[in-house]
Design a protein around this motif. Sequence first.
Motif, PDB file in Angstrom:
ATOM      1  N   GLU A  33     -11.081  -5.603   7.645  1.00 17.04           N
ATOM      2  CA  GLU A  33     -12.534  -5.541   7.782  1.00 17.04           C
ATOM      3  C   GLU A  33     -13.047  -6.697   8.641  1.00 17.04           C
ATOM      4  O   GLU A  33     -13.976  -6.534   9.424  1.00 17.04           O
ATOM      5  CB  GLU A  33     -13.198  -5.561   6.417  1.00 17.04           C
ATOM      6  N   ALA A  34     -12.409  -7.864   8.517  1.00 14.53           N
ATOM      7  CA  ALA A  34     -12.797  -9.019   9.325  1.00 14.53           C
ATOM      8  C   ALA A  34     -12.576  -8.767  10.814  1.00 14.53           C
ATOM      9  O   ALA A  34     -13.232  -9.391  11.652  1.00 14.53           O
ATOM     10  CB  ALA A  34     -12.014 -10.256   8.878  1.00 14.53           C
ATOM     11  N   PHE A  35     -11.687  -7.838  11.146  1.00  8.65           N
ATOM     12  CA  PHE A  35     -11.424  -7.474  12.537  1.00  8.65           C
ATOM     13  C   PHE A  35     -12.156  -6.197  12.937  1.00  8.65           C
ATOM     14  O   PHE A  35     -11.837  -5.582  13.954  1.00  8.65           O
ATOM     15  CB  PHE A  35      -9.914  -7.324  12.777  1.00  8.65           C
ATOM     16  N   GLY A  36     -13.111  -5.778  12.107  1.00  4.28           N
ATOM     17  CA  GLY A  36     -13.935  -4.620  12.440  1.00  4.28           C
ATOM     18  C   GLY A  36     -13.281  -3.279  12.177  1.00  4.28           C
ATOM     19  O   GLY A  36     -13.625  -2.287  12.828  1.00  4.28           O
ATOM     20  N   MET A  37     -12.339  -3.242  11.228  1.00  8.27           N
ATOM     21  CA  MET A  37     -11.644  -1.997  10.922  1.00  8.27           C
ATOM     22  C   MET A  37     -11.694  -1.708   9.428  1.00  8.27           C
ATOM     23  O   MET A  37     -11.701  -2.625   8.613  1.00  8.27           O
ATOM     24  CB  MET A  37     -10.185  -2.080  11.362  1.00  8.27           C
ATOM     25  N   LYS A  38     -11.720  -0.438   9.105  1.00  9.93           N
ATOM     26  CA  LYS A  38     -11.635  -0.011   7.709  1.00  9.93           C
ATOM     27  C   LYS A  38     -10.222   0.495   7.462  1.00  9.93           C
ATOM     28  O   LYS A  38      -9.702   1.309   8.225  1.00  9.93           O
ATOM     29  CB  LYS A  38     -12.639   1.103   7.431  1.00  9.93           C
ATOM     30  N   LEU A  39      -9.613   0.015   6.398  1.00  9.92           N
ATOM     31  CA  LEU A  39      -8.250   0.402   6.034  1.00  9.92           C
ATOM     32  C   LEU A  39      -8.277   1.379   4.879  1.00  9.92           C
ATOM     33  O   LEU A  39      -8.937   1.135   3.877  1.00  9.92           O
ATOM     34  CB  LEU A  39      -7.431  -0.831   5.631  1.00  9.92           C
ATOM     35  N   GLU A  40      -7.568   2.476   5.049  1.00  8.37           N
ATOM     36  CA  GLU A  40      -7.245   3.371   3.948  1.00  8.37           C
ATOM     37  C   GLU A  40      -5.727   3.377   3.846  1.00  8.37           C
ATOM     38  O   GLU A  40      -5.039   3.524   4.855  1.00  8.37           O
ATOM     39  CB  GLU A  40      -7.762   4.783   4.210  1.00  8.37           C
ATOM     40  N   ARG A  41      -5.202   3.164   2.648  1.00  7.58           N
ATOM     41  CA  ARG A  41      -3.755   3.127   2.456  1.00  7.58           C
ATOM     42  C   ARG A  41      -3.400   4.092   1.322  1.00  7.58           C
ATOM     43  O   ARG A  41      -3.369   3.712   0.157  1.00  7.58           O
ATOM     44  CB  ARG A  41      -3.273   1.715   2.145  1.00  7.58           C
ATOM     45  N   PRO A  42      -3.108   5.352   1.673  1.00  5.11           N
ATOM     46  CA  PRO A  42      -2.796   6.336   0.632  1.00  5.11           C
ATOM     47  C   PRO A  42      -1.432   6.113  -0.029  1.00  5.11           C
ATOM     48  O   PRO A  42      -1.213   6.567  -1.146  1.00  5.11           O
ATOM     49  CB  PRO A  42      -2.842   7.668   1.373  1.00  5.11           C
ATOM     50  N   TYR A  43      -0.541   5.427   0.653  1.00  3.89           N
ATOM     51  CA  TYR A  43       0.789   5.139   0.112  1.00  3.89           C
ATOM     52  C   TYR A  43       1.048   3.646   0.237  1.00  3.89           C
ATOM     53  O   TYR A  43       0.787   3.045   1.273  1.00  3.89           O
ATOM     54  CB  TYR A  43       1.886   5.899   0.862  1.00  3.89           C
ATOM     55  N   CYS A  44       1.582   3.057  -0.841  1.00  5.94           N
ATOM     56  CA  CYS A  44       1.851   1.613  -0.851  1.00  5.94           C
ATOM     57  C   CYS A  44       3.144   1.360  -1.620  1.00  5.94           C
ATOM     58  O   CYS A  44       3.278   1.791  -2.776  1.00  5.94           O
ATOM     59  CB  CYS A  44       0.677   0.883  -1.497  1.00  5.94           C
ATOM     60  N   ILE A  45       4.065   0.683  -1.004  1.00  3.67           N
ATOM     61  CA  ILE A  45       5.356   0.379  -1.625  1.00  3.67           C
ATOM     62  C   ILE A  45       5.151  -0.371  -2.939  1.00  3.67           C
ATOM     63  O   ILE A  45       5.794  -0.066  -3.946  1.00  3.67           O
ATOM     64  CB  ILE A  45       6.264  -0.405  -0.655  1.00  3.67           C
ATOM     65  N   ALA A  46       4.233  -1.318  -2.964  1.00  3.19           N
ATOM     66  CA  ALA A  46       4.002  -2.103  -4.179  1.00  3.19           C
ATOM     67  C   ALA A  46       3.400  -1.261  -5.298  1.00  3.19           C
ATOM     68  O   ALA A  46       3.448  -1.651  -6.459  1.00  3.19           O
ATOM     69  CB  ALA A  46       3.102  -3.298  -3.877  1.00  3.19           C
ATOM     70  N   LYS A  47       2.852  -0.097  -4.943  1.00  2.00           N
ATOM     71  CA  LYS A  47       2.305   0.813  -5.953  1.00  2.00           C
ATOM     72  C   LYS A  47       3.387   1.763  -6.459  1.00  2.00           C
ATOM     73  O   LYS A  47       3.165   2.558  -7.351  1.00  2.00           O
ATOM     74  CB  LYS A  47       1.145   1.595  -5.327  1.00  2.00           C
ATOM     75  N   GLY A  48       4.576   1.690  -5.841  1.00  2.00           N
ATOM     76  CA  GLY A  48       5.688   2.531  -6.266  1.00  2.00           C
ATOM     77  C   GLY A  48       6.021   3.644  -5.295  1.00  2.00           C
ATOM     78  O   GLY A  48       6.944   4.427  -5.535  1.00  2.00           O
ATOM     79  N   ASP A  49       5.279   3.721  -4.185  1.00  2.00           N
ATOM     80  CA  ASP A  49       5.564   4.734  -3.167  1.00  2.00           C
ATOM     81  C   ASP A  49       6.763   4.314  -2.320  1.00  2.00           C
ATOM     82  O   ASP A  49       7.138   3.141  -2.289  1.00  2.00           O
ATOM     83  CB  ASP A  49       4.331   4.947  -2.277  1.00  2.00           C
ATOM     84  N   LYS A  50       7.354   5.263  -1.623  1.00  2.00           N
ATOM     85  CA  LYS A  50       8.521   4.980  -0.771  1.00  2.00           C
ATOM     86  C   LYS A  50       8.127   4.309   0.542  1.00  2.00           C
ATOM     87  O   LYS A  50       8.970   3.707   1.215  1.00  2.00           O
ATOM     88  CB  LYS A  50       9.275   6.276  -0.456  1.00  2.00           C
ATOM     89  N   ILE A  51       6.862   4.461   0.937  1.00  2.00           N
ATOM     90  CA  ILE A  51       6.374   3.902   2.201  1.00  2.00           C
ATOM     91  C   ILE A  51       5.002   3.280   2.002  1.00  2.00           C
ATOM     92  O   ILE A  51       4.341   3.529   0.996  1.00  2.00           O
ATOM     93  CB  ILE A  51       6.263   4.979   3.313  1.00  2.00           C
ATOM     94  N   CYS A  52       4.587   2.488   2.984  1.00  2.00           N
ATOM     95  CA  CYS A  52       3.192   2.069   3.111  1.00  2.00           C
ATOM     96  C   CYS A  52       2.634   2.802   4.319  1.00  2.00           C
ATOM     97  O   CYS A  52       3.265   2.819   5.379  1.00  2.00           O
ATOM     98  CB  CYS A  52       3.066   0.572   3.354  1.00  2.00           C
ATOM     99  N   LYS A  53       1.489   3.421   4.137  1.00  2.95           N
ATOM    100  CA  LYS A  53       0.849   4.112   5.260  1.00  2.95           C
ATOM    101  C   LYS A  53      -0.526   3.484   5.464  1.00  2.95           C
ATOM    102  O   LYS A  53      -1.326   3.423   4.535  1.00  2.95           O
ATOM    103  CB  LYS A  53       0.708   5.607   4.974  1.00  2.95           C
ATOM    104  N   PHE A  54      -0.755   3.022   6.678  1.00  4.56           N
ATOM    105  CA  PHE A  54      -2.005   2.385   7.036  1.00  4.56           C
ATOM    106  C   PHE A  54      -2.809   3.327   7.921  1.00  4.56           C
ATOM    107  O   PHE A  54      -2.375   3.673   9.017  1.00  4.56           O
ATOM    108  CB  PHE A  54      -1.737   1.091   7.818  1.00  4.56           C
ATOM    109  N   ASN A  55      -3.969   3.747   7.449  1.00  7.15           N
ATOM    110  CA  ASN A  55      -4.911   4.516   8.254  1.00  7.15           C
ATOM    111  C   ASN A  55      -6.066   3.591   8.585  1.00  7.15           C
ATOM    112  O   ASN A  55      -6.734   3.083   7.681  1.00  7.15           O
ATOM    113  CB  ASN A  55      -5.429   5.749   7.481  1.00  7.15           C
TER     114      ASN A  55
END
Length: 59
Positions: A33-55
Motif C-alpha cells: 500500500e505504501a507503494f500505491g498497490m493493493k495486495l490480495e493474497r488468496p494463497y499463503c504458505i504460512a496459512k498452510g497453502d502450497k504456494i503464495c499467490k500475490f495479486n
Amino acid sequence: MTYCPMGDVWSQYGKAGMDIGHLYCEIDHILFEAFGMKLERPYCIAKGDKICKFNLKML
C-alpha cells in the motif's frame, strides 16, 4: 511463489510458528500500500497453502 525461506523458519515451530508466520505475512499489505498497490493474497504458505499467490492492483 512456491518457496518461502521465512515459511521454512516458521514451520520449525509447528502450528504456533505458522500462525505467527501468517501474522508476519500480513505486513505485506501495508508495504505494498505504501507503494500505491493493493495486495490480495488468496494463497499463503504460512496459512498452510502450497504456494503464495500475490495479486496486485494499482490504487
